[in-house]
Design a protein around this motif. Structure first.
Motif, PDB file in Angstrom:
ATOM      1  N   HIS A   7      16.883 -17.484  20.332  1.00 31.07           N
ATOM      2  CA  HIS A   7      17.956 -17.165  21.014  1.00 31.07           C
ATOM      3  C   HIS A   7      19.449 -16.795  20.089  1.00 31.07           C
ATOM      4  CE1 HIS A   7      21.070 -17.046  24.183  1.00 31.07           C
ATOM      5  NE2 HIS A   7      21.777 -18.161  23.559  1.00 31.07           N
ATOM      6  N   CYS A   8      20.012 -15.683  20.349  1.00 30.95           N
ATOM      7  CA  CYS A   8      21.262 -15.406  19.849  1.00 30.95           C
ATOM      8  C   CYS A   8      22.232 -14.886  21.188  1.00 30.95           C
ATOM      9  CB  CYS A   8      21.036 -14.315  18.670  1.00 30.95           C
ATOM     10  SG  CYS A   8      22.835 -13.758  18.009  1.00 30.95           S
ATOM     11  N   SER A  60       7.929 -26.586  21.073  1.00 30.98           N
ATOM     12  CA  SER A  60       7.202 -25.905  19.958  1.00 30.98           C
ATOM     13  C   SER A  60       6.594 -26.931  19.115  1.00 30.98           C
ATOM     14  CB  SER A  60       8.299 -24.985  19.307  1.00 30.98           C
ATOM     15  OG  SER A  60       8.927 -25.916  18.479  1.00 30.98           O
ATOM     16  N   PRO A  61       5.634 -26.277  18.389  1.00 29.29           N
ATOM     17  CA  PRO A  61       4.937 -27.299  17.465  1.00 29.29           C
ATOM     18  C   PRO A  61       5.743 -27.972  16.606  1.00 29.29           C
ATOM     19  CG  PRO A  61       3.630 -25.076  17.476  1.00 29.29           C
ATOM     20  CD  PRO A  61       5.188 -25.119  18.325  1.00 29.29           C
ATOM     21  N   ARG A  62       6.776 -27.466  15.909  1.00 30.60           N
ATOM     22  CA  ARG A  62       7.755 -28.294  14.983  1.00 30.60           C
ATOM     23  C   ARG A  62       9.043 -28.892  15.585  1.00 30.60           C
ATOM     24  NH1 ARG A  62       7.391 -25.943   9.094  1.00 30.60           N
ATOM     25  NH2 ARG A  62       5.287 -25.326   9.021  1.00 30.60           N
ATOM     26  N   GLY A  63       9.157 -28.817  16.963  1.00 29.92           N
ATOM     27  CA  GLY A  63      10.443 -29.178  17.745  1.00 29.92           C
ATOM     28  C   GLY A  63      11.629 -28.240  17.731  1.00 29.92           C
ATOM     29  N   THR A  64      11.523 -27.023  16.999  1.00 31.26           N
ATOM     30  CA  THR A  64      12.444 -26.097  16.840  1.00 31.26           C
ATOM     31  C   THR A  64      12.163 -24.970  17.980  1.00 31.26           C
ATOM     32  OG1 THR A  64      11.264 -24.875  15.182  1.00 31.26           O
ATOM     33  CG2 THR A  64      13.057 -26.606  14.396  1.00 31.26           C
ATOM     34  N   GLU A  65      12.951 -24.047  17.742  1.00 30.70           N
ATOM     35  CA  GLU A  65      12.815 -22.897  18.795  1.00 30.70           C
ATOM     36  C   GLU A  65      11.460 -22.043  18.451  1.00 30.70           C
ATOM     37  OE1 GLU A  65      16.762 -20.924  18.610  1.00 30.70           O
ATOM     38  OE2 GLU A  65      16.949 -21.386  20.746  1.00 30.70           O
ATOM     39  N   TRP A  66      10.936 -21.468  19.496  1.00 29.03           N
ATOM     40  CA  TRP A  66       9.912 -20.813  19.327  1.00 29.03           C
ATOM     41  C   TRP A  66      10.111 -19.460  18.535  1.00 29.03           C
ATOM     42  CZ3 TRP A  66       4.563 -21.829  20.446  1.00 29.03           C
ATOM     43  CH2 TRP A  66       4.470 -22.791  21.149  1.00 29.03           C
ATOM     44  N   ALA A  67       9.174 -18.741  17.673  1.00 32.26           N
ATOM     45  CA  ALA A  67       9.372 -17.655  17.118  1.00 32.26           C
ATOM     46  C   ALA A  67       8.109 -16.853  17.050  1.00 32.26           C
ATOM     47  CB  ALA A  67      10.011 -17.713  15.468  1.00 32.26           C
ATOM     48  N   SER A  68       8.383 -15.468  16.689  1.00 34.09           N
ATOM     49  CA  SER A  68       7.042 -14.693  16.705  1.00 34.09           C
ATOM     50  C   SER A  68       6.046 -15.144  15.986  1.00 34.09           C
ATOM     51  CB  SER A  68       7.523 -13.264  16.296  1.00 34.09           C
ATOM     52  OG  SER A  68       8.454 -12.951  17.365  1.00 34.09           O
ATOM     53  N   ARG A  69       6.638 -15.514  14.634  1.00 35.15           N
ATOM     54  CA  ARG A  69       5.836 -15.832  13.569  1.00 35.15           C
ATOM     55  C   ARG A  69       4.793 -17.168  13.927  1.00 35.15           C
ATOM     56  NH1 ARG A  69       5.349 -14.539   8.149  1.00 35.15           N
ATOM     57  NH2 ARG A  69       7.453 -13.493   8.200  1.00 35.15           N
ATOM     58  N   THR A  70       5.249 -18.112  14.604  1.00 34.52           N
ATOM     59  CA  THR A  70       4.640 -19.147  15.076  1.00 34.52           C
ATOM     60  C   THR A  70       3.594 -18.804  16.113  1.00 34.52           C
ATOM     61  OG1 THR A  70       6.726 -20.432  14.847  1.00 34.52           O
ATOM     62  CG2 THR A  70       4.908 -21.483  16.167  1.00 34.52           C
ATOM     63  N   LEU A  71       3.841 -17.911  16.865  1.00 39.03           N
ATOM     64  CA  LEU A  71       2.789 -17.396  17.933  1.00 39.03           C
ATOM     65  C   LEU A  71       1.797 -16.588  17.272  1.00 39.03           C
ATOM     66  CD1 LEU A  71       5.505 -16.492  20.745  1.00 39.03           C
ATOM     67  CD2 LEU A  71       3.847 -18.249  20.825  1.00 39.03           C
ATOM     68  N   TRP A  72       2.101 -15.658  16.419  1.00 39.74           N
ATOM     69  CA  TRP A  72       1.028 -14.917  15.575  1.00 39.74           C
ATOM     70  C   TRP A  72       0.243 -15.846  14.799  1.00 39.74           C
ATOM     71  CZ3 TRP A  72      -1.432 -13.971  11.101  1.00 39.74           C
ATOM     72  CH2 TRP A  72      -2.102 -12.807  11.239  1.00 39.74           C
ATOM     73  N   ALA A  73       0.448 -16.870  14.217  1.00 40.82           N
ATOM     74  CA  ALA A  73      -0.433 -17.941  13.755  1.00 40.82           C
ATOM     75  C   ALA A  73      -1.173 -18.618  14.502  1.00 40.82           C
ATOM     76  CB  ALA A  73       0.335 -18.828  12.685  1.00 40.82           C
ATOM     77  N   MET A  74      -0.669 -19.024  15.699  1.00 42.54           N
ATOM     78  CA  MET A  74      -1.262 -19.475  16.728  1.00 42.54           C
ATOM     79  C   MET A  74      -2.726 -18.735  17.437  1.00 42.54           C
ATOM     80  SD  MET A  74       0.451 -21.072  20.144  1.00 42.54           S
ATOM     81  CE  MET A  74       1.360 -22.353  19.198  1.00 42.54           C
ATOM     82  N   GLU A 118      13.712 -20.235  26.853  1.00 40.32           N
ATOM     83  CA  GLU A 118      14.405 -20.262  27.923  1.00 40.32           C
ATOM     84  C   GLU A 118      13.897 -21.294  28.915  1.00 40.32           C
ATOM     85  OE1 GLU A 118      14.328 -16.477  29.531  1.00 40.32           O
ATOM     86  OE2 GLU A 118      15.887 -15.654  28.319  1.00 40.32           O
ATOM     87  N   ARG A 119      12.600 -21.364  28.976  1.00 40.80           N
ATOM     88  CA  ARG A 119      12.290 -22.668  29.815  1.00 40.80           C
ATOM     89  C   ARG A 119      12.067 -24.108  29.123  1.00 40.80           C
ATOM     90  NH1 ARG A 119       6.638 -19.811  31.095  1.00 40.80           N
ATOM     91  NH2 ARG A 119       5.931 -22.088  30.883  1.00 40.80           N
ATOM     92  N   GLY A 120      12.452 -24.018  27.598  1.00 45.24           N
ATOM     93  CA  GLY A 120      12.347 -25.509  26.962  1.00 45.24           C
ATOM     94  C   GLY A 120      11.034 -25.986  26.704  1.00 45.24           C
ATOM     95  N   VAL A 121      10.008 -25.034  26.384  1.00 43.15           N
ATOM     96  CA  VAL A 121       8.774 -25.434  26.319  1.00 43.15           C
ATOM     97  C   VAL A 121       8.875 -25.973  24.610  1.00 43.15           C
ATOM     98  CG1 VAL A 121       6.439 -24.754  25.733  1.00 43.15           C
ATOM     99  CG2 VAL A 121       7.762 -23.736  27.796  1.00 43.15           C
TER     100      VAL A 121
END
Length: 511
Positions: A332-333, A219-233, A214-217
């Protein structure tokens, strides 16, 4: 008619072009790109007057232990006569197996020996005078590979031991100029701090992902953030300032010969506080789900068939319900859909049974539908069909590329002196392209599936006796998709009208 190497009449010689470049390092002669190698091969074929019948490209190491299906296919085509000659940019592009592979070729009688041109060395396997030089060059390439492999491993080991970072810096960090040490990236490190702090305070991964999106931060791959990305981080040792090694692609804290962890951050660079890291990981360890679970293992009968109307993305079964996968991951959906499995699964089974048992295998009007069902069934039950489809599609792409290149050559004036030759080449390529497209369309169809012609009760009983994976394959053979709308707020009862079932014929079961 032109004469090629060895005095052959060249106009109808079918040539194959081989190009290879290692994924990891640019070694060997000039380390040319695959496209550049193939361009050289096409120029050679044009000069010799040969027809390029196939291209074999590899983006892998030529090391002995690697599977190389493209070079295997090239040699099979050469032996079977599908091509007459194989062009390779250089010997070290072709093999690093040493003298063994060259001897296997050169020991055959010259009349049946595979004809391979090594462009850089200006040698070929049909000339016995090149036997010893090719063997020596092949052994030199093997020794080079051995030395390179040992040097790379030794270099990585020394770098890890000294705390030098050996790859791309993880998100939120950067490699300090003039060193191989990590330090926080002032632009993205604050997001790392925020994620760890929020998760340690009990905020869910999905909530953090939604907040960042929502804030437009970035992400590592330039796509939307997802739970799996954060888990790995949260579980990445680099944010503690530690050197890493990898096991199956997953990072873990590297330890030296004495069993001690190694610092990867610069001495004056501050990593995340230990208590912050511990709090975030402790919070995640109590969760009932594993974000690092094995991918690609579907455990529900409608996985891959269910789609959310809100975003068009897939739906996954979590617990007793199917939910929008994007929404689950924190992406987002606009209208994330959810439907209970015990409501939707019987609906889809009933639709499948009614549809399939109404089709008559003996009715010509139903044959096209049965062909589509048979194809989809085969794709699920016979993995070789998938490989055949990919190979057929690749053949179409290669021929289309060659046709474009031929037309470019004509535009460049290469066929001004022989327009009839150009016309023949275009005709041959167009015929081959038509055959390839027909083959791509025909791959994997044909015989009717075993369940064709079954009565309703028989098929219904069999459907419930098979495993979930087999039931999923059966349902998706005739059901193209199941699209679910989000239920209105406050709705308690299930409304079947918000589920749309699409058949392989394109018809909707429910309107």
């Amino acid at each position: 008619m032109k004469a090629g190497l060895h005095g052959r009449k060249s106009r109808y010689v079918k040539a194959g072009l081989h190009g290879r470049k290692s994924r990891v390092v640019d070694e060997g002669v000039d380390a040319l790109s695959i496209e550049t190698q193939l361009d050289r091969g096409h120029k050679w074929a044009t000069v010799e007057g040969y027809d390029v019948a196939a291209e074999y490209t590899e983006n892998v190491s030529a090391w002995t232990g690697k599977a190389r299906p493209q070079i295997d296919r090239a040699m099979d085509d050469l032996i079977a006569g599908r091509i007459d000659v194989l062009w390779c940019y250089a010997l070290d592009r072709f093999t690093r197996r040493g003298a063994r592979m060259i001897l296997e070729i050169m020991d055959q009688p010259a009349s049946v020996r595979p004809w391979i041109i090594f462009d850089h060395e200006q040698m070929n396997t049909r000339n016995d005078a090149y036997r010893l030089p090719l063997i020596m060059l092949a052994e030199m390439a093997l020794q080079y590979s051995d030395r390179l492999s040992k040097n790379v491993r030794s270099t990585f080991h020394r770098m890890r031991e000294s705390g030098d970072w050996t790859g791309r810096a993880p998100y939120g960090t950067r490699v300090r100029a003039g060193t191989r040490k990590l330090e926080p990236d002032p632009d993205t490190w604050p997001h790392i701090m925020e994620a760890y702090t929020a998760v340690g305070a009990g905020v869910s991964l999905r909530a953090v992902a939604v907040m960042f999106n929502e804030r437009g931060v970035p992400s590592p791959r330039g796509t939307e953030w997802a739970s799996r990305t954060l888990w790995a981080m949260i579980h990445h040792p680099a944010y503690e300032g530690l050197q890493v090694a990898y096991d199956g692609g997953k990072p873990y804290a590297y330890r030296d010969a004495h069993g001690h962890t190694v610092r990867a951050f610069a001495d004056d660079a501050e990593a995340l506080p230990a208590d912050l890291v511990r709090a975030a990981r402790t919070a995640l360890s109590g969760r009932s789900f594993d974000m690092q679970g094995k991918r690609g293992t579907a455990s529900a009968e409608l996985t891959g068939t269910m789609h959310c109307q809100g975003c068009g993305g897939p739906m996954a079964r979590t617990g007793k319900a199917y939910r929008c996968s994007r929404h689950i991951r924190g992406v987002h959906c606009p209208n994330p859909a959810t439907v209970q499995a015990h409501h939707v699964e019987p609906m889809v089974r009933e639709a499948f049974l009614a549809y399939v048992t109404a089709l008559d295998p003996a009715d010509p009007d139903d044959l096209d539908t049965w062909a589509e069902i048979a194809t989809r069934w085969k794709l699920h039950t016979d993995p070789t069909i998938v490989a055949d489809n990919r190979e057929a599609t690749r053949a179409v792409t290669d021929l289309e590329k060659r046709l474009r290149r031929l037309r470019d050559d004509r535009e460049a004036g290469l066929y001004d002196d022989d327009p009839a030759d150009y016309a023949r080449r275009v005709r041959d390529l167009q015929d081959a392209l038509k055959d390839a497209r027909d083959n791509a369309g025909d791959t994997g169809v044909v015989n009717l599936p075993d369940f064709a012609g079954m009565e309703y009760e028989e098929l219904s009983t069999g459907l419930m006796r098979v495993s979930t994976a087999e039931r999923r394959a059966l349902l998706s053979s005739a059901i193209a998709g199941v699209i679910v709308n989000r239920a209105p707020r406050g709705t308690q009862r299930f409304d079947p009208d918000r589920v749309r079932i699409v058949l392989v014929s394109g018809e909707d079961i429910r309107r």
